[in-house]
Design an enzyme around this catalytic site. Sequence first.
Site, mmCIF file in Angstrom:
data_model
loop_
_atom_site.group_PDB
_atom_site.id
_atom_site.type_symbol
_atom_site.label_atom_id
_atom_site.label_comp_id
_atom_site.label_asym_id
_atom_site.label_seq_id
_atom_site.Cartn_x
_atom_site.Cartn_y
_atom_site.Cartn_z
ATOM 1 N N TYR A 54 56.642 -1.352 27.259
ATOM 2 C CA TYR A 54 55.879 -1.060 28.487
ATOM 3 C C TYR A 54 54.408 -0.778 28.135
ATOM 4 C CZ TYR A 54 53.946 1.663 32.333
ATOM 5 O OH TYR A 54 53.118 2.139 33.319
ATOM 6 N N GLU A 72 50.406 5.624 28.580
ATOM 7 C CA GLU A 72 51.322 5.071 27.572
ATOM 8 C C GLU A 72 50.610 4.074 26.664
ATOM 9 O OE1 GLU A 72 54.719 5.579 26.670
ATOM 10 O OE2 GLU A 72 54.210 7.430 27.686
ATOM 11 N N GLU A 127 58.655 7.365 20.818
ATOM 12 C CA GLU A 127 58.201 8.224 21.920
ATOM 13 C C GLU A 127 56.730 8.578 21.756
ATOM 14 O OE1 GLU A 127 58.588 9.707 24.927
ATOM 15 O OE2 GLU A 127 60.246 11.105 24.520
ATOM 16 N N SER A 132 47.734 2.820 31.971
ATOM 17 C CA SER A 132 48.589 4.002 31.774
ATOM 18 C C SER A 132 48.261 4.741 30.485
ATOM 19 C CB SER A 132 50.037 3.505 31.713
ATOM 20 O OG SER A 132 50.862 4.476 31.124
HETATM 21 P P1 NDP Z 1 56.977 2.496 40.962
HETATM 22 O O1 NDP Z 1 57.982 2.117 39.941
HETATM 23 O O2 NDP Z 1 57.291 3.571 41.945
HETATM 24 O O3 NDP Z 1 56.600 1.183 41.822
HETATM 25 C C1 NDP Z 1 56.499 -0.075 41.207
HETATM 26 C C2 NDP Z 1 56.236 -1.129 42.269
HETATM 27 O O4 NDP Z 1 56.214 -2.411 41.614
HETATM 28 C C3 NDP Z 1 57.320 -1.212 43.349
HETATM 29 O O5 NDP Z 1 56.704 -1.537 44.587
HETATM 30 C C4 NDP Z 1 58.164 -2.383 42.870
HETATM 31 O O6 NDP Z 1 58.864 -3.070 43.905
HETATM 32 C C5 NDP Z 1 57.092 -3.283 42.300
HETATM 33 N N1 NDP Z 1 57.643 -4.292 41.395
HETATM 34 C C6 NDP Z 1 58.385 -4.089 40.285
HETATM 35 N N2 NDP Z 1 58.732 -5.269 39.735
HETATM 36 C C7 NDP Z 1 58.189 -6.227 40.543
HETATM 37 C C8 NDP Z 1 58.221 -7.636 40.535
HETATM 38 N N3 NDP Z 1 58.853 -8.312 39.586
HETATM 39 N N4 NDP Z 1 57.573 -8.321 41.525
HETATM 40 C C9 NDP Z 1 56.926 -7.646 42.490
HETATM 41 N N5 NDP Z 1 56.875 -6.283 42.556
HETATM 42 C C10 NDP Z 1 57.510 -5.601 41.594
HETATM 43 O O7 NDP Z 1 55.640 2.817 40.185
HETATM 44 P P2 NDP Z 1 54.448 3.830 40.553
HETATM 45 O O8 NDP Z 1 54.139 3.698 41.964
HETATM 46 O O9 NDP Z 1 54.763 5.159 39.974
HETATM 47 O O10 NDP Z 1 53.272 3.239 39.661
HETATM 48 C C11 NDP Z 1 52.392 2.230 40.173
HETATM 49 C C12 NDP Z 1 51.729 1.517 38.998
HETATM 50 O O11 NDP Z 1 51.010 2.453 38.215
HETATM 51 C C13 NDP Z 1 52.690 0.808 38.046
HETATM 52 O O12 NDP Z 1 52.033 -0.355 37.576
HETATM 53 C C14 NDP Z 1 52.850 1.803 36.905
HETATM 54 O O13 NDP Z 1 53.174 1.134 35.709
HETATM 55 C C15 NDP Z 1 51.468 2.412 36.860
HETATM 56 N N6 NDP Z 1 51.384 3.774 36.367
HETATM 57 C C16 NDP Z 1 52.131 4.763 36.952
HETATM 58 C C17 NDP Z 1 52.009 6.069 36.531
HETATM 59 C C18 NDP Z 1 52.807 7.178 37.121
HETATM 60 O O14 NDP Z 1 52.872 8.254 36.514
HETATM 61 N N7 NDP Z 1 53.415 6.997 38.294
HETATM 62 C C19 NDP Z 1 51.037 6.423 35.461
HETATM 63 C C20 NDP Z 1 50.282 5.304 34.944
HETATM 64 C C21 NDP Z 1 50.452 4.039 35.408
HETATM 65 P P3 NDP Z 1 60.331 -2.588 44.379
HETATM 66 O O15 NDP Z 1 60.084 -1.419 45.288
HETATM 67 O O16 NDP Z 1 60.875 -3.795 45.081
HETATM 68 O O17 NDP Z 1 61.089 -2.224 43.143
HETATM 69 P P1 GDR Z 2 57.070 8.395 31.111
HETATM 70 O O1 GDR Z 2 57.906 9.153 32.252
HETATM 71 O O2 GDR Z 2 57.954 7.720 30.135
HETATM 72 O O3 GDR Z 2 56.072 9.370 30.575
HETATM 73 O O4 GDR Z 2 56.351 7.246 31.961
HETATM 74 P P2 GDR Z 2 59.387 9.736 32.276
HETATM 75 O O5 GDR Z 2 59.413 10.697 33.398
HETATM 76 O O6 GDR Z 2 60.417 8.660 32.272
HETATM 77 O O7 GDR Z 2 59.511 10.506 30.869
HETATM 78 C C1 GDR Z 2 58.697 11.634 30.556
HETATM 79 C C2 GDR Z 2 59.217 12.308 29.307
HETATM 80 O O8 GDR Z 2 60.467 12.942 29.593
HETATM 81 C C3 GDR Z 2 61.361 12.688 28.496
HETATM 82 N N1 GDR Z 2 62.757 12.802 28.949
HETATM 83 C C4 GDR Z 2 63.351 12.057 29.887
HETATM 84 N N2 GDR Z 2 62.865 11.065 30.658
HETATM 85 C C5 GDR Z 2 63.699 10.497 31.581
HETATM 86 N N3 GDR Z 2 63.232 9.527 32.396
HETATM 87 N N4 GDR Z 2 65.011 10.884 31.699
HETATM 88 C C6 GDR Z 2 65.550 11.876 30.910
HETATM 89 O O9 GDR Z 2 66.720 12.203 31.038
HETATM 90 C C7 GDR Z 2 64.675 12.499 29.973
HETATM 91 N N5 GDR Z 2 64.845 13.500 29.071
HETATM 92 C C8 GDR Z 2 63.667 13.686 28.457
HETATM 93 C C9 GDR Z 2 61.000 11.281 28.056
HETATM 94 O O10 GDR Z 2 61.516 11.028 26.762
HETATM 95 C C10 GDR Z 2 59.473 11.354 28.142
HETATM 96 O O11 GDR Z 2 58.970 11.919 26.969
HETATM 97 C C11 GDR Z 2 55.786 7.478 33.237
HETATM 98 C C12 GDR Z 2 55.929 6.192 34.064
HETATM 99 O O12 GDR Z 2 55.529 6.449 35.382
HETATM 100 C C13 GDR Z 2 55.066 5.097 33.490
HETATM 101 O O13 GDR Z 2 55.099 3.966 34.362
HETATM 102 C C14 GDR Z 2 53.628 5.624 33.378
HETATM 103 O O14 GDR Z 2 52.778 4.635 32.870
HETATM 104 C C15 GDR Z 2 53.608 6.867 32.503
HETATM 105 O O15 GDR Z 2 54.435 7.846 33.106
HETATM 106 C C16 GDR Z 2 52.206 7.444 32.369
#
Ligand code: NDP
Ligand code: GDR
Length: 326
Positions: free
Chosen positions: A151, A129, A283, A127
């Site tokens: 995270y 992050e 942040e 990520s």
């Molecule tokens: P989601 O939160 O939508 O999905 C996470 C998945 O992980 C779900 O299927 C969830 O299962 C599963 N999971 C969580 N905890 C456990 C556990 N203890 N055991 C087994 N399964 C578990 O994430 P995204 O699809 O958005 O992201 C996919 C991956 O990519 C993640 O690793 C995330 O950190 C990473 N990532 C995402 C980004 C983004 O912007 N979306 C950017 C960069 C990285 P359940 O449905 O049961 O909760």
């Molecule tokens: P992020 O996504 O932390 O970048 O992680 P998120 O959408 O939670 O936050 C993005 C930015 O928005 C600001 N923010 C808020 N965020 C949330 N959730 N709720 C609020 O009310 C709010 N107000 C402002 C946050 O402070 C932040 O700056 C996502 C996840 O998918 C991670 O798993 C992944 O790795 C990274 O993107 C890349």
Amino acid sequence: MTKRALITGITGQDGSHLAEHLLGLGYEIHGTVRPVAAESAAATGRIAHLINDISLHSASIESYPSIYRLIGQYQFDECYHLAARSFVAESFLDGFSTMSVNINGTHYILAALCELQPHCRFYFAGSSEMFGNALESPQNENTPFRPRSPYGISKVAGFHLTRNFRETHGMFCSSGILFNHEGPRRGREFVTRKISIAVARIKLGLATELRLGNVESRRDWGHAADYVEGMYAMLQQPEPDDYVIATGETHSVKEFCEMAFACVGLDYRDYLVIDEKLYRPSESYVLTGDSSKARSVLNWRPKHTFQALVSEMVESDLEIIGRTLK
Ligand code: NDP
Ligand code: GDR
């Protein structure tokens, strides 16, 4: 020969898009579902339309025996490890769970693959992050990691575990360093979906305000459907490697709001309420990705524009919430 892929986290946003993409390419798809969620229709909602075309297995990335059993049962060509605790804000409240699930989960899968099928290709969901308080902008594969959350730290550990299995055991292990990617299937806790739902509810007369934290924060937002194509491409290369996947364009949370409200003819300033309680203790303020390596080596590029992403999310929530009113 039909290829067989294992997707951990198949019920998540990315898992559902990746399963669709690989099915379209003729893959046999297996996915892990948490034991508690295996029987729950809500938990498998994102893959409901695929349920007859994929095999789901009850397994937790918190349990080495359940992972070992599954990996011992089938020979996989590719494993996409997406399961994780993925909500950054939650990781400040319970860093122990995020660290333990994300780091051990990745280690369990790599160790089981190494023991039982070292030729299976492995993808790790890294990520942006991991860059955290980045020293340079935009960030590429050589930018030092300075994570700002439990995270982010857990993902840095997963990234190094992945590299270590590649170097020590000669396994095909690649990490994607993906910047934020969104879409109508995004979890409701993330800011983009929180905004698109609020816009739809306000437009339909069900809400009067949207409460957010730091709206000056800037992210490089792409579309999840485009990003899973990058994951797939990484595992088709002759050699394992790590790649940044990003659009290269940043927008503030405020700009996202402005565009989302404009989609339904409203002005965000009439509805946005800043709530200090939603600020994070620390942040990553600005993240911008340099994906030139993925563009040249993988021939990957984003297809959706920022405007198309925002409109699709708002239209989808208008449709979903409108349907429940009928
Ligand atoms: P989601 O939160 O939508 O999905 C996470 C998945 O992980 C779900 O299927 C969830 O299962 C599963 N999971 C969580 N905890 C456990 C556990 N203890 N055991 C087994 N399964 C578990 O994430 P995204 O699809 O958005 O992201 C996919 C991956 O990519 C993640 O690793 C995330 O950190 C990473 N990532 C995402 C980004 C983004 O912007 N979306 C950017 C960069 C990285 P359940 O449905 O049961 O909760
Ligand atoms: P992020 O996504 O932390 O970048 O992680 P998120 O959408 O939670 O936050 C993005 C930015 O928005 C600001 N923010 C808020 N965020 C949330 N959730 N709720 C609020 O009310 C709010 N107000 C402002 C946050 O402070 C932040 O700056 C996502 C996840 O998918 C991670 O798993 C992944 O790795 C990274 O993107 C890349």
